[in-house]
Motif scaffolding. Sequence first.
Motif, PDB file in Angstrom:
ATOM      1  N   ILE A  25       0.832  -1.207   0.000  1.00  0.00           N
ATOM      2  CA  ILE A  25       0.000   0.000   0.000  1.00  0.00           C
ATOM      3  C   ILE A  25       0.866   1.256   0.000  1.00  0.00           C
ATOM      4  CG2 ILE A  25      -1.620   1.335   1.391  1.00  0.00           C
ATOM      5  CD1 ILE A  25      -2.936  -1.330   2.170  1.00  0.00           C
ATOM      6  N   SER A  26       1.951   1.252   0.773  1.00  0.00           N
ATOM      7  CA  SER A  26       2.789   2.449   0.849  1.00  0.00           C
ATOM      8  C   SER A  26       3.432   2.764  -0.489  1.00  0.00           C
ATOM      9  CB  SER A  26       3.850   2.289   1.935  1.00  0.00           C
ATOM     10  OG  SER A  26       4.779   1.281   1.590  1.00  0.00           O
ATOM     11  N   GLY A  27       3.732   1.746  -1.299  1.00  0.00           N
ATOM     12  CA  GLY A  27       4.293   1.997  -2.624  1.00  0.00           C
ATOM     13  C   GLY A  27       3.329   2.794  -3.491  1.00  0.00           C
ATOM     14  N   PHE A  28       2.078   2.396  -3.499  1.00  0.00           N
ATOM     15  CA  PHE A  28       1.073   3.135  -4.269  1.00  0.00           C
ATOM     16  C   PHE A  28       0.872   4.538  -3.707  1.00  0.00           C
ATOM     17  CE2 PHE A  28      -0.302  -1.232  -5.328  1.00  0.00           C
ATOM     18  CZ  PHE A  28      -0.218  -1.116  -6.698  1.00  0.00           C
ATOM     19  N   TRP A  29       0.859   4.643  -2.381  1.00  0.00           N
ATOM     20  CA  TRP A  29       0.661   5.935  -1.740  1.00  0.00           C
ATOM     21  C   TRP A  29       1.819   6.882  -2.040  1.00  0.00           C
ATOM     22  CZ3 TRP A  29       3.233   8.308   2.465  1.00  0.00           C
ATOM     23  CH2 TRP A  29       2.595   9.450   2.947  1.00  0.00           C
ATOM     24  N   MET A  31       3.898   6.802  -4.577  1.00  0.00           N
ATOM     25  CA  MET A  31       4.002   7.143  -6.001  1.00  0.00           C
ATOM     26  C   MET A  31       3.066   8.287  -6.388  1.00  0.00           C
ATOM     27  SD  MET A  31       6.444   5.720  -7.474  1.00  0.00           S
ATOM     28  CE  MET A  31       6.107   6.122  -9.165  1.00  0.00           C
ATOM     29  N   ARG A  32       2.081   8.598  -5.552  1.00  0.00           N
ATOM     30  CA  ARG A  32       1.232   9.767  -5.829  1.00  0.00           C
ATOM     31  C   ARG A  32       2.033  11.057  -5.773  1.00  0.00           C
ATOM     32  NH1 ARG A  32      -3.902  10.078  -2.215  1.00  0.00           N
ATOM     33  NH2 ARG A  32      -2.401   9.531  -0.602  1.00  0.00           N
ATOM     34  N   TYR A  33       3.112  11.048  -5.015  1.00  0.00           N
ATOM     35  CA  TYR A  33       3.916  12.248  -4.818  1.00  0.00           C
ATOM     36  C   TYR A  33       5.145  12.316  -5.734  1.00  0.00           C
ATOM     37  CZ  TYR A  33       0.949  12.442  -0.744  1.00  0.00           C
ATOM     38  OH  TYR A  33      -0.148  12.475   0.084  1.00  0.00           O
ATOM     39  N   VAL A  34       5.323  11.309  -6.583  1.00  0.00           N
ATOM     40  CA  VAL A  34       6.456  11.295  -7.512  1.00  0.00           C
ATOM     41  C   VAL A  34       5.956  11.773  -8.865  1.00  0.00           C
ATOM     42  CG1 VAL A  34       8.157   9.829  -8.672  1.00  0.00           C
ATOM     43  CG2 VAL A  34       7.553   9.391  -6.285  1.00  0.00           C
ATOM     44  N   PRO A  35       6.538  12.858  -9.390  1.00  0.00           N
ATOM     45  CA  PRO A  35       6.093  13.324 -10.706  1.00  0.00           C
ATOM     46  C   PRO A  35       6.457  12.310 -11.790  1.00  0.00           C
ATOM     47  CG  PRO A  35       7.900  14.687  -9.873  1.00  0.00           C
ATOM     48  CD  PRO A  35       7.554  13.705  -8.801  1.00  0.00           C
ATOM     49  N   ALA A  36       5.545  12.106 -12.720  1.00  0.00           N
ATOM     50  CA  ALA A  36       5.738  11.113 -13.785  1.00  0.00           C
ATOM     51  C   ALA A  36       6.553  11.727 -14.918  1.00  0.00           C
ATOM     52  CB  ALA A  36       4.396  10.606 -14.279  1.00  0.00           C
ATOM     53  N   THR A  37       7.828  11.925 -14.651  1.00  0.00           N
ATOM     54  CA  THR A  37       8.727  12.470 -15.669  1.00  0.00           C
ATOM     55  C   THR A  37       9.071  11.362 -16.670  1.00  0.00           C
ATOM     56  OG1 THR A  37      10.694  11.891 -14.405  1.00  0.00           O
ATOM     57  CG2 THR A  37       9.723  14.065 -13.973  1.00  0.00           C
ATOM     58  N   PRO A  38       9.601  11.700 -17.821  1.00  0.00           N
ATOM     59  CA  PRO A  38      10.002  10.663 -18.772  1.00  0.00           C
ATOM     60  C   PRO A  38      11.003   9.669 -18.172  1.00  0.00           C
ATOM     61  CG  PRO A  38       9.952  12.773 -19.872  1.00  0.00           C
ATOM     62  CD  PRO A  38       9.721  13.039 -18.407  1.00  0.00           C
ATOM     63  N   ARG A  39      11.897  10.150 -17.314  1.00  0.00           N
ATOM     64  CA  ARG A  39      12.880   9.262 -16.687  1.00  0.00           C
ATOM     65  C   ARG A  39      12.189   8.252 -15.762  1.00  0.00           C
ATOM     66  NH1 ARG A  39      18.107  11.185 -13.165  1.00  0.00           N
ATOM     67  NH2 ARG A  39      18.977   9.114 -12.922  1.00  0.00           N
TER      68      ARG A  39
END
Length: 105
Positions: A25-29, A31-39
Amino acid sequence: MTELIRGDVMIAILSMAAVTVAMRISGFWLMRYVPATPRVKRMLGALPGSIIAAAVLPVVIHGGLVAALAVVAAMVLMGLTKSDFLAVIAGMGVAALARYAGMAG
């Protein structure tokens, strides 16, 4: 059988289950705060391949020549047909034929 019903065993099992669920669950949570950059997208796209490599490499190392031949056969057929099912059948077939031919390891 009664060893599994002991309180300390049940606490250990429930604790491990809770930690596993919390990690997923924490992984999904997070990833909400990680911007989806091309990298980041490239990294996430490469992740399944690295997980497969991490799972297959110990099998090849400890399985010897037969396991290596089976994995190579599965990889070649997967590359040609893009069929997981046929790749697994090919790997199993090569391993069975190698064992039948007397190859050890």
